[in-house]
Structure formats: C-alpha cells, structure tokens
Design a protein around this motif. Structure first.
Motif, PDB file in Angstrom:
ATOM      1  N   GLU A 106      68.997  29.865  94.351  1.00 52.93           N
ATOM      2  CA  GLU A 106      69.917  28.977  95.048  1.00 52.93           C
ATOM      3  C   GLU A 106      70.143  29.509  96.457  1.00 52.93           C
ATOM      4  O   GLU A 106      70.231  30.712  96.672  1.00 52.93           O
ATOM      5  N   ILE A 107      70.269  28.611  97.399  1.00 52.73           N
ATOM      6  CA  ILE A 107      70.502  29.012  98.778  1.00 52.73           C
ATOM      7  C   ILE A 107      71.997  29.001  99.025  1.00 52.73           C
ATOM      8  O   ILE A 107      72.687  28.013  98.783  1.00 52.73           O
ATOM      9  N   ASP A 108      72.514  30.140  99.493  1.00 53.66           N
ATOM     10  CA  ASP A 108      73.938  30.262  99.783  1.00 53.66           C
ATOM     11  C   ASP A 108      74.166  29.801 101.210  1.00 53.66           C
ATOM     12  O   ASP A 108      73.714  30.416 102.168  1.00 53.66           O
ATOM     13  N   GLU A 109      74.873  28.689 101.360  1.00 50.68           N
ATOM     14  CA  GLU A 109      75.117  28.097 102.674  1.00 50.68           C
ATOM     15  C   GLU A 109      76.050  28.948 103.535  1.00 50.68           C
ATOM     16  O   GLU A 109      76.042  28.858 104.750  1.00 50.68           O
ATOM     17  N   ASP A 110      76.885  29.807 102.925  1.00 53.96           N
ATOM     18  CA  ASP A 110      77.890  30.573 103.665  1.00 53.96           C
ATOM     19  C   ASP A 110      77.312  31.808 104.341  1.00 53.96           C
ATOM     20  O   ASP A 110      77.969  32.409 105.175  1.00 53.96           O
ATOM     21  N   VAL A 111      76.112  32.212 103.993  1.00 54.46           N
ATOM     22  CA  VAL A 111      75.512  33.407 104.575  1.00 54.46           C
ATOM     23  C   VAL A 111      75.011  33.079 105.971  1.00 54.46           C
ATOM     24  O   VAL A 111      74.313  32.118 106.199  1.00 54.46           O
TER      25      VAL A 111
END
Length: 100
Positions: free
Chosen positions: A94-99
C-alpha cells in the motif's frame, strides 16, 4: 522465491523442494565429477545427465525444486491467512500518502 509469487506455498513445500533440488544437484555433480572429487578409476561414473554437464545440472535441480515445492504445497495445508495477507502485501504494498 516461490513464497513471494505463490500465496499457497507453505514451509513443507519449500523444505521438500529445497532438499530435492539440493540432493539431486549434489549427487549429479558428484557422479559427473567423481574422478576429480573422489578419485574414481577409469573416469567419471557418468559423463553427463542427458547431455547436461556438471556446470548446468543445477538448472535441472532448480526445476525439480519448483515442481516438488508446488506439488507438496498443494498436498498439505495452506499457510495461515495472516501469512497469505503478508505475501499479498509484499507483492502489492500500500502506498502511504502522508509520507513526504
């Protein structure tokens, strides 16, 4: 490697495949190169494995590893659901948008 591409792969299949490939490859290398390894008289015990020399016989061992791993993993219980989910996460994280 099969554990990443096959969620159904379990430890029994992996162990059986690894042992099969390793034993086959070591046995064939030992028999093809028996004159230099064990000092057999009159040459090697066998010249090749269906035309495959000692340098290439590991590919056959690898194929046996894949086949045995696949068959044994299908004949035994599947891995726990959390392991299957972990494998799925490794394949498609999953791609973490907050990083940032």
């Amino acid at each position: 490697m099969l554990g990443i591409f096959d969620k159904r792969m379990n430890k029994e299949g992996a162990i059986a495949g690894i042992l099969t490939g390793l034993v086959f490859t070591l046995f064939m290398i030992g028999t093809i190169l028996s004159e230099s390894i064990f000092g057999t008289e009159g040459g090697a015990l066998i010249d090749s494995f269906f035309g495959i020399n000692a340098q290439g016989v590991g590919v056959v061992g690898m194929l046996l590893n894949f086949i045995v791993s696949f068959i044994v993993s299908r004949m035994t219980t599947e891995p726990p659901q959390e392991i299957q989910e972990l494998i799925e996460d490794v394949r498609a994280p999953e791609i973490d948008e907050d990083v940032s």
